[in-house]
Motif scaffolding. Sequence first.
Motif, PDB file in Angstrom:
ATOM      1  N   GLU A 467      45.729   2.745   9.900  1.00 28.05           N
ATOM      2  CA  GLU A 467      44.286   2.904   9.726  1.00 28.05           C
ATOM      3  C   GLU A 467      43.536   1.594   9.776  1.00 28.05           C
ATOM      4  N   ASP A 506      33.080   3.676  10.198  1.00 31.29           N
ATOM      5  CA  ASP A 506      34.098   4.719  10.103  1.00 31.29           C
ATOM      6  C   ASP A 506      35.494   4.114  10.111  1.00 31.29           C
ATOM      7  N   ALA A 507      36.385   4.772   9.412  1.00 29.77           N
ATOM      8  CA  ALA A 507      37.797   4.423   9.491  1.00 29.77           C
ATOM      9  C   ALA A 507      38.447   5.337  10.524  1.00 29.77           C
ATOM     10  N   LEU A 519      38.776   9.119  10.454  1.00 29.03           N
ATOM     11  CA  LEU A 519      39.171   9.473   9.090  1.00 29.03           C
ATOM     12  C   LEU A 519      37.991   9.509   8.136  1.00 29.03           C
ATOM     13  N   GLY A 520      36.806   9.295   8.650  1.00 28.33           N
ATOM     14  CA  GLY A 520      35.628   9.378   7.782  1.00 28.33           C
ATOM     15  C   GLY A 520      35.033   8.016   7.518  1.00 28.33           C
ATOM     16  N   ASP A 524      34.489   6.209   2.176  1.00 29.55           N
ATOM     17  CA  ASP A 524      35.198   7.410   1.734  1.00 29.55           C
ATOM     18  C   ASP A 524      36.703   7.219   1.758  1.00 29.55           C
ATOM     19  N   VAL A 525      37.123   6.015   2.052  1.00 29.66           N
ATOM     20  CA  VAL A 525      38.559   5.780   2.083  1.00 29.66           C
ATOM     21  C   VAL A 525      39.014   5.370   0.692  1.00 29.66           C
ATOM     22  N   ARG A 532      46.559   3.509   1.539  1.00 26.05           N
ATOM     23  CA  ARG A 532      45.242   3.948   2.019  1.00 26.05           C
ATOM     24  C   ARG A 532      45.308   5.448   2.262  1.00 26.05           C
ATOM     25  N   SER A 534      42.766   8.871   3.169  1.00 28.41           N
ATOM     26  CA  SER A 534      41.434   9.351   3.531  1.00 28.41           C
ATOM     27  C   SER A 534      41.072  10.584   2.722  1.00 28.41           C
ATOM     28  N   THR A 535      39.857  10.602   2.237  1.00 30.98           N
ATOM     29  CA  THR A 535      39.361  11.803   1.562  1.00 30.98           C
ATOM     30  C   THR A 535      39.509  13.009   2.488  1.00 30.98           C
ATOM     31  N   GLU A 537      41.770  13.579   4.750  1.00 24.46           N
ATOM     32  CA  GLU A 537      43.133  14.094   4.850  1.00 24.46           C
ATOM     33  C   GLU A 537      43.452  15.033   3.697  1.00 24.46           C
TER      34      GLU A 537
END
Length: 653
Positions: A467, A506-507, A519-520, A524-525, A532, A534-535, A537
């Motif tokens: 990521e 963004d990630a 990944l948002g 939000d990570v 790490r 992601s919310t 995921e």
Amino acid sequence: MSDSQTYTPSPEFTSRAHVKGMDEYRELYQQALREGENFWAPLAEKELTWFKPFARALEWDPPSAKWFSGGRINACYNCLDRHLLTERRTKPALIWEGEPGDSRVYTYEDLHLAVCRFATVLKDLGFKSHDRAIIYMPMVPELAIAVLACARLGIIHSVVFGGFSAEALRTRTQDLNAELVITADGGWRRGKEIRLKDAVDQALEECPLVRQVIVYQRTGSALNMTPDRDVWWHERDERLSTSRPTEVAAENCAAQDLDSEHPLFVLYTSGTTGKPKGILHTTAGYLLQTTLSMRWVFDLREDDIYWCTADIGWVTGHSYVVYGPLSAGATTVMYEGAPDFPAFDRWWQIVAKHKVSIFYTSPTAIRSLVRQGEQWPNAHDLSSLRLLGSVGEPINPAAWEWYYRVIGKERCPIVDTWWQTETGGIMIAPMPGAIPLKPGSATLPLPGIEADIVDSRGEQITQPNREGFLIIRRPWPGMARTIWGDPRRYEEQYWSRVPDAYFTGDAARRDADGYFWILGRVDDVMNVSGHRLSTMEVESALVHHPAVAEAAVVAKPHDVTGQAVCCFVTLKAGDWDHGKLSTELRQWVAREIGPFARPEEVRFTDALPKTRSGKIMRRLLREIVTTNAVTGDTTTLEDITVLSRLSTVHEED
Ligand code: 7RM
């Protein structure tokens, strides 16, 4: 993180597509890399109609970009006038469905005339190029007409979504220094009137610069007209007919000859601070990007009936209800109301009625329809559909597969399109005749878009699946030019985090095939025990569970692990034992992603706080889990009462 099944485009689809196969895509992508800004020059010549050709593709003085300098052009002319010289003259440009069941169809010729008439009204009231107009209207054809009439005269428009409050309208009107507001008495949503003019009256108490309000009559309900300031749209239009013949009005209202970089619109979007950012887009570059993506991504053909469900108040509505489709000569569908009114099959009824062939919506909408069951779409003939689209947030594979199977009948490619208000148009998305799909991935960047992933030091990440921050390495025509009134913030937010690159916020990760998985938002990570996470995921895992309708996940400060996962969950209809289910869901996530991802807490709620465009406001949830209180800007929240309900729900186990 396993990369699921891939879906290769069918030979039938590919044979008729604009871009046929992976080789063609790669060739185009490589060509763009080699040629840099010059890649866009022949496309701009071919796709757009110019009053005067441009001299240079790009003048780039970071972060200031001037695309197609020296050129003269008009966005409205490109969306309407140029089609009148072709067979498109009598083709439907706009098909509109009102919520109560009224319906209208405008051919290109009709729409051109309506826009010319309204532009004449604006001119007669003394408005001209560079003036600023706020447009605050329901989803009626006059909203598109107002937008295009402003573009025709070079008036900078800012559409404020009709669901925003008077307060949000006020701050935007003030920030823009607008002198004109175009509005309506109200609009229909779930059978109720959304009263817009009342909000305008309230907002304008503190906007002394606004000298004129034009009111379109939609609902016919009683309202206040302030003398001198407020005028009725229809009265002004009628006056036009009696004072001079229609043809003269239209002729008199030629599209203004404008610079390529003429400001087209400002669109406010929420940033990380409380103050919304006024994202400025200009004319030629924006129009090129939106026009091109109609072919590249939506594979638009002459006979398509194209429907993007977004409200014009959001960037998706600007780019993919109005400017992109009309510039490309498409038939664009517009619907006023709610998807569940009078019943959950309203959208499918519209698809069947108008034989919609391309359908573009958001994952949130898809998930809310999943919840209602397959019987609603199954009751309608959806065989006209040939391509589906998704935008606004990552689409979880479960929703993707439902969309693919139940709506597309396993026949229609799904284009998952990643882009932002700031990018103007689609950036990462499949070219559907070329690129094999993977549910949940926006796949590969479009030609000319050099997307990359870097770590926190700005170093490129080359290992698959690691990521990092999603960046864009070079300018592109549709990019935002500045933040209205705040060029410093523009530079800081977007062009100073990584040298010579645009920072998306963004990630993302890239898999072994080079596919991008968004990944948002960076904020939000989560970081749990140094992992790490992601919310998105965790949310995707949760919504896989048969009991879960929707989930929002935020990080909560934790003494041992740094952060812990906190989940807000809404459930499908049923009689659930919350205590048992909470334990089960934590288990479930641990199993789906890994033990480190096991949520600390699961809170059940009947609704999640969302912006009116359907994005979950995680910032609010984060505040609730850290302080049990909410501060800062909540003007974009759809239903404010959700907040009080959320802060009073507690852990169930
Ligand atoms: C078009 C729009 C932008 C943010 C962006 C992302 C998220 C948008 C996707 C997506 C994953 C997608 N403009 N986002 N599209 N995330 N997959 N296909 O939504 O300015 O309102 O939002 O939305 O986080 O940065 S926007």
